[in-house]
Scaffold this active site. Structure first.
Site, PDB file in Angstrom:
ATOM      1  CG  PHE A   1      80.215   1.845  80.089  1.00 35.73           C
ATOM      2  CD1 PHE A   1      79.300   2.806  79.684  1.00 35.73           C
ATOM      3  CD2 PHE A   1      80.209   0.615  79.467  1.00 35.73           C
ATOM      4  CE1 PHE A   1      78.392   2.527  78.669  1.00 35.73           C
ATOM      5  CE2 PHE A   1      79.301   0.325  78.461  1.00 35.73           C
ATOM      6  CZ  PHE A   1      78.393   1.279  78.051  1.00 35.73           C
TER       7      PHE A   1
ATOM      8  CG  ASP B   1      81.682  -4.695  84.736  1.00 35.09           C
ATOM      9  OD1 ASP B   1      81.956  -5.573  83.889  1.00 35.09           O
ATOM     10  OD2 ASP B   1      81.023  -3.676  84.466  1.00 35.09           O
TER      11      ASP B   1
ATOM     12  CE  LYS C   1      81.964  -5.161  76.162  1.00 35.22           C
ATOM     13  NZ  LYS C   1      80.817  -4.867  75.302  1.00 35.22           N
TER      14      LYS C   1
END
Length: 414
Positions: free
Chosen positions: A138, A223, A252
């Site tokens: 994801f 990632d 984030k």
């Protein structure tokens, strides 16, 4: 129905299925709903709120910079971007960084860099570069990214998709090596898969991937949008195996829970493929984002949050593994990134999260079987223990096979 929920349902696209709670205030690890009920946030907005809600140091940095200069675009230099990127590169051991806003934007930046590096530096014929990804990945919601997702819903109806991606099983280094061809430019991987259900690969997997990529002249791009900046008990999740990627994606938590901040970082040879006009973002690297990002990175060390994640993560992981209940299939994770996998024929993860919500804990299900526990890194051991007590109470409240129900412990939200 709560009028705020009704209003959102009326005017907002139904691309989320939130829990039925309306939040209005947050402080530290706590959030409050419009009725005044307090909840322990065990989600941290998918790690974006690692520093807790409204951390005074970060709010101060935000307000001070907002009153001076917020957005200029990258048409000009500012006094905030250079110091921020210097701190970020020095902390992560990378040579250069390209600032963006969201994690998905930073991943797209990594993909562009890998393809151009593959063509210009490695010598892959133009438009033939391939990037290897993993099943269960994801990396965001753009059309390019969902095109290499293995989740059918993420792809359904959104094609046609870009070619040039090859998917292999996560945690299988041999499969990675078998998939490499002369056209392979990069391997994009999450050191721990978040949205897939907090999937931790076998020990040695990342180190083996590093060795394979070195041998085949393939970029290893990690990632770490969810796992980076202390979440797993190290600065980066790839630090658990002492490997350094050729490219790194952060987001984030980099925005301190206040605004979107992300970056793609890489060694010089990779980043130098970009020339003026190749890539950009109006808001990427804006002074406000840079000031908050720099303050967040400084705070990470000043408050010892990486060490806290390691110690308190073990406390939470051990506590969850000590729960003896037939509904539990597996508990897994690192640091304060933990997945509680439930047996779907016993209770859905959505129902479990709703029961937690009733008792004052907010979490969210992923793939209907896994409950995610990723509280702000500022959480204390007493609050970990209180959360474990409530989680145990939720398990006690589940109907037994013959239908008996027990509610043993009061909510911490009282």
């Amino acid at each position: 129905m709560n009028p705020m929920i009704a209003l959102e349902n009326r005017y907002c696209a139904h691309n989320y299925h939130p829990l039925p709670v309306v939040l209005t205030k947050g402080e530290g690890i706590w959030v409050w709903d419009t009725e005044g009920k307090r909840y322990l946030d065990m989600m941290s907005a998918y790690s974006a709120v690692s520093f807790g809600h409204g951390h005074p140091v970060l709010v101060s940095a935000l307000m001070t910079q907002a009153q001076r200069l917020a957005v200029t675009s990258r048409a000009y230099h500012t006094d905030q971007l250079g110091p921020f990127l210097q701190r970020l590169c020095e902390m992560t051991g990378q040579d250069k960084a390209l600032p963006m806003n969201t994690g998905a934007e930073a991943v797209e930046t990594a993909l562009k860099a890998a393809r151009k590096w593959g063509h210009k530096i490695k010598g892959i014929p133009d438009n033939r570069a391939e990037i290897i990804v993993c099943h269960g990945n994801f990396a965001g919601r753009t059309t390019t990214i969902v095109g290499f997702s293995s989740e059918p819903q993420y792809r359904d109806g959104f094609g046609p998709f870009a070619s040039g991606f090859v998917s292999v099983p996560f945690g299988d280094a041999a499969a990675l090596e078998a998939a490499i061809t002369p056209h392979t430019a990069a391997f994009l991987v999450e050191p721990i898969q978040g949205e897939a259900g907090i999937i931790v690969p076998p020990a040695g997997y990342m180190a083996h991937c590093r060795e394979i990529c070195d041998r085949h002249n393939v970029l290893l791009i990690c990632d770490e949008v969810q796992t980076g900046l202390g979440r797993t008990g190290c600065l980066l999740a790839c630090d658990h195996e002492s490997i350094k990627p050729d490219g790194l994606v952060l987001g984030k938590a980099l925005g301190g829970g206040l605004l979107p901040v992300s970056a793609f970082l890489a060694r010089e040879e990779v980043m130098n493929v970009f020339t003026p006009g190749d890539h950009g973002s109006t808001f990427g690297g804006n002074p406000l984002a840079a000031a908050v990002g720099a303050a967040a990175l400084k705070l990470l060390h000043e408050e010892g949050l990486i060490e806290r994640a390691q110690i308190l993560g073990k406390r939470l992981l051990d506590g969850l593994r000590a729960v003896d209940h037939p509904a539990i299939n597996e508990v897994r994770g690192k640091g304060l990134l933990i997945g509680l996998e439930l047996k779907p024929d016993y209770v859905s993860a959505r129902e479990f999260c709703e029961r937690l919500m009733e008792r004052g804990i907010l979490s969210k299900d992923t793939h209907s079987t896994v409950v995610r526990f990723a509280p702000p890194l500022v959480i204390r051991k007493e609050e970990i223990d209180a959360a474990l007590e409530v989680i145990g109470a939720v398990f006690d409240s589940l109907p037994e096979p013959h239908g008996r129900s027990v509610d043993a412990v009061q909510s911490i939200a009282a």
